[in-house]
Design a protein around this motif. Structure first.
Motif, mmCIF file in Angstrom:
data_model
loop_
_atom_site.group_PDB
_atom_site.id
_atom_site.type_symbol
_atom_site.label_atom_id
_atom_site.label_comp_id
_atom_site.label_asym_id
_atom_site.label_seq_id
_atom_site.Cartn_x
_atom_site.Cartn_y
_atom_site.Cartn_z
ATOM 1 N N TRP A 7 6.450 6.351 -3.948
ATOM 2 C CA TRP A 7 5.855 5.784 -2.820
ATOM 3 C C TRP A 7 5.038 4.392 -2.860
ATOM 4 N N SER A 8 4.431 4.454 -3.931
ATOM 5 C CA SER A 8 3.762 3.203 -4.352
ATOM 6 C C SER A 8 4.454 2.011 -4.691
ATOM 7 N N HIS A 9 5.862 2.324 -5.106
ATOM 8 C CA HIS A 9 6.802 1.100 -5.376
ATOM 9 C C HIS A 9 6.995 0.569 -3.754
ATOM 10 N N ILE A 10 7.256 1.434 -2.890
ATOM 11 C CA ILE A 10 7.603 1.179 -1.489
ATOM 12 C C ILE A 10 6.605 0.268 -0.934
ATOM 13 N N LEU A 11 4.996 0.661 -1.067
ATOM 14 C CA LEU A 11 3.982 0.019 -0.559
ATOM 15 C C LEU A 11 3.790 -1.513 -1.454
ATOM 16 N N LYS A 12 4.027 -1.342 -2.709
ATOM 17 C CA LYS A 12 3.868 -2.633 -3.507
ATOM 18 C C LYS A 12 4.961 -3.692 -3.139
ATOM 19 N N ALA A 13 6.374 -3.310 -2.901
ATOM 20 C CA ALA A 13 7.446 -4.041 -2.455
ATOM 21 C C ALA A 13 7.211 -4.663 -0.767
ATOM 22 N N ARG A 14 6.257 -3.785 -0.071
ATOM 23 C CA ARG A 14 5.933 -4.228 1.285
ATOM 24 C C ARG A 14 4.882 -5.613 1.046
ATOM 25 N N ASP A 15 3.860 -5.087 0.087
ATOM 26 C CA ASP A 15 3.051 -6.312 -0.297
ATOM 27 C C ASP A 15 3.718 -7.678 -0.860
ATOM 28 N N PHE A 16 4.592 -7.561 -1.682
ATOM 29 C CA PHE A 16 5.575 -8.622 -2.323
ATOM 30 C C PHE A 16 6.119 -9.341 -1.325
ATOM 31 N N TYR A 17 6.824 -8.632 -0.203
ATOM 32 C CA TYR A 17 7.429 -9.027 0.989
ATOM 33 C C TYR A 17 6.615 -10.015 1.892
ATOM 34 N N GLU A 41 3.552 -11.245 1.180
ATOM 35 C CA GLU A 41 3.118 -12.555 0.300
ATOM 36 C C GLU A 41 4.069 -13.780 0.191
ATOM 37 N N SER A 42 5.315 -13.127 0.198
ATOM 38 C CA SER A 42 6.364 -14.056 -0.378
ATOM 39 C C SER A 42 7.484 -14.398 1.035
ATOM 40 N N GLY A 43 7.586 -13.588 1.490
ATOM 41 C CA GLY A 43 8.527 -13.479 2.948
ATOM 42 C C GLY A 43 9.783 -13.004 2.514
ATOM 43 N N VAL A 44 10.110 -12.557 0.937
ATOM 44 C CA VAL A 44 11.451 -12.156 0.671
ATOM 45 C C VAL A 44 11.419 -10.955 0.069
ATOM 46 N N VAL A 45 12.562 -10.188 -0.044
ATOM 47 C CA VAL A 45 12.608 -9.095 -0.648
ATOM 48 C C VAL A 45 12.971 -9.193 -2.101
ATOM 49 N N PRO A 46 12.021 -8.693 -3.111
ATOM 50 C CA PRO A 46 12.293 -9.171 -4.487
ATOM 51 C C PRO A 46 13.593 -8.601 -5.236
ATOM 52 N N SER A 47 14.195 -9.409 -6.474
ATOM 53 C CA SER A 47 15.259 -8.688 -7.182
ATOM 54 C C SER A 47 14.461 -7.638 -7.843
ATOM 55 N N ILE A 48 15.427 -6.694 -8.507
ATOM 56 C CA ILE A 48 14.495 -5.736 -9.236
ATOM 57 C C ILE A 48 13.934 -6.316 -10.374
ATOM 58 N N ARG A 49 14.569 -7.395 -10.764
ATOM 59 C CA ARG A 49 13.904 -8.042 -12.078
ATOM 60 C C ARG A 49 12.457 -8.728 -11.701
ATOM 61 N N LYS A 50 12.390 -9.399 -10.600
ATOM 62 C CA LYS A 50 11.046 -9.891 -9.913
ATOM 63 C C LYS A 50 10.281 -8.668 -9.763
ATOM 64 N N PHE A 51 10.832 -7.619 -9.315
ATOM 65 C CA PHE A 51 10.033 -6.483 -8.706
ATOM 66 C C PHE A 51 9.265 -5.769 -9.613
ATOM 67 N N ALA A 52 10.040 -5.623 -10.941
ATOM 68 C CA ALA A 52 9.652 -4.709 -12.126
ATOM 69 C C ALA A 52 8.630 -5.722 -12.899
ATOM 70 N N TYR A 83 6.594 -7.685 -11.179
ATOM 71 C CA TYR A 83 5.461 -7.762 -10.217
ATOM 72 C C TYR A 83 4.597 -6.473 -10.343
ATOM 73 N N ILE A 84 5.411 -5.257 -10.480
ATOM 74 C CA ILE A 84 4.555 -3.840 -10.830
ATOM 75 C C ILE A 84 4.261 -3.902 -12.226
ATOM 76 N N ASP A 85 4.628 -4.658 -12.948
ATOM 77 C CA ASP A 85 4.446 -4.391 -14.524
ATOM 78 C C ASP A 85 5.005 -3.238 -14.779
ATOM 79 N N GLU A 86 6.322 -2.887 -14.614
ATOM 80 C CA GLU A 86 7.112 -1.688 -15.002
ATOM 81 C C GLU A 86 8.439 -2.069 -15.843
ATOM 82 N N ASP A 87 8.774 -1.159 -16.579
ATOM 83 C CA ASP A 87 10.252 -1.625 -17.196
ATOM 84 C C ASP A 87 11.285 -1.243 -16.040
#
Length: 98
Positions: free
Chosen positions: A40-50, A52-63, A65-69
Motif C-alpha cells: 500500500w505504501s508503494h501505491i501511495l508513493k507512486a501517486r506522489d511520484f505521479y 510531482e512529475s506527471g508521469v508514471v515511473p518506470s520500475i527502475r525509476k520507482f525503485a 525513488y523509494i530507495d528499494e531494490d
C-alpha cells in the motif's frame, strides 16, 4: 461491498478522479489481491511520484525513488510491480510494461 467505478478491460479506472484509497483497496479485493502495508505504501508513493512529475515511473525509476531494490519489488508483487501499483493507485497504465 463498495461499488467500484467503471474499469477498462485491464481493470484500470476509466475516470481516474474517482479514485479513493477505499476504492483502490476494494479493486484489489475484487481482483483477489491482498495488499499488505508495504504494498500500500508503494501505491501511495507512486501517486506522489505521479503528482510531482506527471508521469508514471518506470520500475527502475520507482525503485530508486523509494530507495528499494528492484528485485525485491518484483518478489513482493509476484509480477511486474508497476501494473498493480498503478492500477490500485488509480494511475494511468504504465507504458513499457503490459
Amino acid at each position: 461491498m463498495m461499488e467500484i467505478p467503471q474499469r477498462d478491460g485491464d481493470g484500470y479506472l476509466v475516470d481516474r478522479d474517482a479514485w479513493t484509497p477505499e476504492i483502490g483497496r476494494a479493486m484489489a479485493e475484487v481482483d483477489g489481491v491482498a495488499l499488505d502495508e508495504a504494498q500500500w505504501s508503494h501505491i501511495l508513493k507512486a501517486r506522489d511520484f505521479y503528482e510531482e512529475s506527471g508521469v508514471v515511473p518506470s520500475i527502475r525509476k520507482f525503485a530508486k525513488y523509494i530507495d528499494e531494490d528492484q528485485k525485491a519489488l518484483f518478489k513482493m508483487w509476484m509480477t511486474g510491480p508497476m501494473k498493480p501499483i498503478t492500477k490500485y493507485g488509480g494511475l494511468p497504465k504504465p507504458t513499457g510494461c503490459v
